[in-house]
Design a protein around this motif. Structure first.
Motif, PDB file in Angstrom:
ATOM      1  N   SER A 176      41.546  11.897  48.157  1.00 13.50           N
ATOM      2  CA  SER A 176      42.866  11.475  47.701  1.00 13.50           C
ATOM      3  C   SER A 176      43.840  12.635  47.815  1.00 13.50           C
ATOM      4  N   MET A 177      45.110  12.312  47.591  1.00 11.82           N
ATOM      5  CA  MET A 177      46.141  13.352  47.593  1.00 11.82           C
ATOM      6  C   MET A 177      45.854  14.390  46.510  1.00 11.82           C
ATOM      7  N   ASN A 178      45.374  13.930  45.361  1.00 14.45           N
ATOM      8  CA  ASN A 178      45.060  14.849  44.274  1.00 14.45           C
ATOM      9  C   ASN A 178      43.939  15.813  44.672  1.00 14.45           C
ATOM     10  N   ASP A 179      42.960  15.349  45.457  1.00 14.38           N
ATOM     11  CA  ASP A 179      41.887  16.214  45.925  1.00 14.38           C
ATOM     12  C   ASP A 179      42.427  17.352  46.789  1.00 14.38           C
ATOM     13  N   PHE A 180      43.385  17.037  47.675  1.00 13.96           N
ATOM     14  CA  PHE A 180      43.962  18.077  48.527  1.00 13.96           C
ATOM     15  C   PHE A 180      44.761  19.087  47.703  1.00 13.96           C
ATOM     16  N   PHE A 181      45.448  18.614  46.676  1.00 18.23           N
ATOM     17  CA  PHE A 181      46.182  19.537  45.814  1.00 18.23           C
ATOM     18  C   PHE A 181      45.226  20.449  45.049  1.00 18.23           C
ATOM     19  N   VAL A 182      44.144  19.870  44.517  1.00 14.91           N
ATOM     20  CA  VAL A 182      43.157  20.684  43.800  1.00 14.91           C
ATOM     21  C   VAL A 182      42.522  21.699  44.753  1.00 14.91           C
ATOM     22  N   LEU A 183      42.250  21.273  45.982  1.00 18.21           N
ATOM     23  CA  LEU A 183      41.695  22.181  46.987  1.00 18.21           C
ATOM     24  C   LEU A 183      42.648  23.332  47.260  1.00 18.21           C
ATOM     25  N   ASN A 184      43.938  23.030  47.404  1.00 17.10           N
ATOM     26  CA  ASN A 184      44.925  24.075  47.666  1.00 17.10           C
ATOM     27  C   ASN A 184      45.076  25.010  46.466  1.00 17.10           C
ATOM     28  N   LEU A 185      44.980  24.457  45.262  1.00 13.01           N
ATOM     29  CA  LEU A 185      45.059  25.288  44.057  1.00 13.01           C
ATOM     30  C   LEU A 185      43.899  26.275  44.001  1.00 13.01           C
ATOM     31  N   SER A 186      42.708  25.816  44.358  1.00 16.09           N
ATOM     32  CA  SER A 186      41.551  26.704  44.380  1.00 16.09           C
ATOM     33  C   SER A 186      41.680  27.766  45.465  1.00 16.09           C
ATOM     34  N   VAL A 187      42.219  27.394  46.621  1.00 15.97           N
ATOM     35  CA  VAL A 187      42.430  28.369  47.691  1.00 15.97           C
ATOM     36  C   VAL A 187      43.431  29.430  47.255  1.00 15.97           C
ATOM     37  N   SER A 188      44.496  29.007  46.555  1.00 17.93           N
ATOM     38  CA  SER A 188      45.486  29.961  46.045  1.00 17.93           C
ATOM     39  C   SER A 188      44.851  30.936  45.067  1.00 17.93           C
ATOM     40  N   ASP A 189      44.028  30.423  44.176  1.00 18.21           N
ATOM     41  CA  ASP A 189      43.347  31.294  43.218  1.00 18.21           C
ATOM     42  C   ASP A 189      42.337  32.212  43.906  1.00 18.21           C
ATOM     43  N   LEU A 190      41.675  31.703  44.944  1.00 19.70           N
ATOM     44  CA  LEU A 190      40.736  32.541  45.691  1.00 19.70           C
ATOM     45  C   LEU A 190      41.463  33.686  46.407  1.00 19.70           C
ATOM     46  N   CYS A 191      42.665  33.416  46.905  1.00 19.81           N
ATOM     47  CA  CYS A 191      43.451  34.475  47.540  1.00 19.81           C
ATOM     48  C   CYS A 191      43.744  35.591  46.551  1.00 19.81           C
ATOM     49  N   LEU A 192      44.116  35.212  45.338  1.00 23.87           N
ATOM     50  CA  LEU A 192      44.380  36.211  44.308  1.00 23.87           C
ATOM     51  C   LEU A 192      43.113  36.986  43.964  1.00 23.87           C
ATOM     52  N   ILE A 193      42.009  36.259  43.835  1.00 24.34           N
ATOM     53  CA  ILE A 193      40.746  36.897  43.434  1.00 24.34           C
ATOM     54  C   ILE A 193      40.207  37.817  44.527  1.00 24.34           C
ATOM     55  N   LEU A 194      40.268  37.384  45.785  1.00 23.20           N
ATOM     56  CA  LEU A 194      39.671  38.149  46.876  1.00 23.20           C
ATOM     57  C   LEU A 194      40.574  39.273  47.369  1.00 23.20           C
ATOM     58  N   PHE A 195      41.888  39.034  47.421  1.00 24.67           N
ATOM     59  CA  PHE A 195      42.797  40.032  47.966  1.00 24.67           C
ATOM     60  C   PHE A 195      43.293  41.026  46.922  1.00 24.67           C
ATOM     61  N   CYS A 196      43.413  40.572  45.681  1.00 24.98           N
ATOM     62  CA  CYS A 196      44.082  41.397  44.674  1.00 24.98           C
ATOM     63  C   CYS A 196      43.134  42.046  43.670  1.00 24.98           C
ATOM     64  N   LEU A 197      42.092  41.345  43.271  1.00 24.88           N
ATOM     65  CA  LEU A 197      41.212  41.895  42.245  1.00 24.88           C
ATOM     66  C   LEU A 197      40.407  43.121  42.723  1.00 24.88           C
ATOM     67  N   PRO A 198      39.797  43.112  43.901  1.00 25.14           N
ATOM     68  CA  PRO A 198      39.068  44.317  44.334  1.00 25.14           C
ATOM     69  C   PRO A 198      39.934  45.569  44.367  1.00 25.14           C
ATOM     70  N   PRO A 199      41.174  45.515  44.917  1.00 22.63           N
ATOM     71  CA  PRO A 199      42.010  46.726  44.850  1.00 22.63           C
ATOM     72  C   PRO A 199      42.370  47.131  43.427  1.00 22.63           C
ATOM     73  N   LEU A 200      42.583  46.146  42.536  1.00 24.76           N
ATOM     74  CA  LEU A 200      42.890  46.486  41.150  1.00 24.76           C
ATOM     75  C   LEU A 200      41.710  47.183  40.487  1.00 24.76           C
TER      76      LEU A 200
END
Length: 339
Positions: A48-72
């Motif tokens: 559903s459309m909601n599934d794609f939004f949830v998927l994108n939300l998780s990808v956004s959070d993964l970007c923060l976790i993978l790109f930003c947390l290790p340098p911090l």
């Protein structure tokens, strides 16, 4: 800042606390968001459309976790940033990830409002969904573009740091205000309006169903319950976002617009605001896992699969022999997993 022993002890305690939060967030956020992505991608039914939004939300959070947390974590251990690449790419990615997350949450609220107000419209085409999500990322990069341009790397004898090289203070204050509006106030206002319209529509549905026959009630009850569950999930995520992101915006406003006293308060807030904002990124998956049925079932199935792969299922099977409901609960998608 005075270089005294109590200050050093406080600094060490703060660094230790930040590292604990960062490591816990990294592990929980990485695991939770990867599970969300895996469950949605491997879902056999039509997404559903909601599934794609949830998927994108998780990808956004993964970007923060993978790109930003290790340098911090690296900065906490070593004490300096390290390179110009970090200042020009990794540092602005925090803004991109935050924008993508809140714009995705806002889109979910707006789409749910549209579905409730226009229940007989056909669901959007896959191309429309891709365009919508691409627009979220494009807008997020546009918001962060000024920060990418003005971010600079400065090497000093006691370490290195990132700083914003604005032409003057007015530009810096203008960008801080624009982030407060585009990253916080406008999305929350949009979500509030969407929820207000949803609440009005649900109350009207309740009033209409009192005068409609039971035959019509049966067809709408399931949809209404589903909408209410999705709204509750979204509300929990929005409240979490509002509470976790408020200290960051408050600190930047005090730093850029306040005097000496306000800057001292901002410095105190910065001690915990970054960790609080990053912690929010891993809790989205936890909330969806707890409040969304198919994701909750998916988490349980993967956990059951891991236990079976490590040979811990033997004790569970004895419990299953006394009641077969557990097997029925997990049998729906277990055929897609293999050790």
């Amino acid at each position: 800042m005075n270089n005294t022993a109590p200050t050093d002890t406080t600094s060490d305690l703060q660094r230790t606390a930040n590292l604990v939060v960062y490591f816990a967030t990294f592990l929980a956020g990485l695991t939770g968001n990867l599970l969300v992505v895996l469950i949605i991608v491997r879902r056999k039914t039509k997404k559903s459309m909601n599934d794609f939004f949830v998927l994108n939300l998780s990808v956004s959070d993964l970007c923060l976790i993978l790109f930003c947390l290790p340098p911090l974590i690296y900065v906490q251990f070593i004490g300096y940033v390290g390179s110009r690449f970090y200042c020009k790419f990794v540092w602005p990615m925090v803004t991109v990830s935050y924008c993508s997350s809140i714009y995705t949450i806002t889109s979910m609220a707006c789409y749910r409002c549209r579905v409730l107000l226009h229940p007989f419209e056909l669901p959007p085409h896959r191309k429309y969904v891709s365009l919508w999500i691409s627009s979220i990322w494009l807008l997020s990069f546009v918001v962060a573009l000024p920060l990418i341009i003005v971010s600079e790397f400065q090497e000093q004898f006691h370490g290195s740091t990132c700083y914003e090289d604005w032409p003057n203070t007015s530009y810096k204050r203008g960008y801080t205000l624009s982030l407060l509006f585009l990253q916080y106030l406008l999305p929350l206002l949009t979500i509030a309006v969407a929820y207000l319209r949803i609440g009005i529509d649900l109350s009207r549905q309740r009033a209409r169903r009192a005068s409609v026959t039971s035959r019509g009630d049966i067809s709408t009850a399931g949809t209404r319950r589903e909408n209410i569950k999705i709204i509750k999930t979204l509300a929990a995520i929005v409240i979490l976002f509002a509470l976790c992101m408020l200290p960051v915006h408050l600190a930047w406003m005090l730093l850029d617009f306040g005097g000496k006293r306000e800057k001292e308060i901002a410095d105190i807030i910065f001690h915990f605001s970054d960790a609080l904002a990053i912690l929010q990124s891993c809790l989205n998956a936890v909330i969806y896992g707890a409040l969304t049925k198919h994701l909750r079932n998916g988490f349980a199935k993967y956990l059951f699969w891991l236990l079976s792969c490590f040979g811990i299922q033997k004790g569970l099977n004895r419990a299953d022999s006394q009641g077969r409901q557990t097997n029925e609960f997990f049998a729906h998608e277990m055929d897609t997993f293999s050790c």
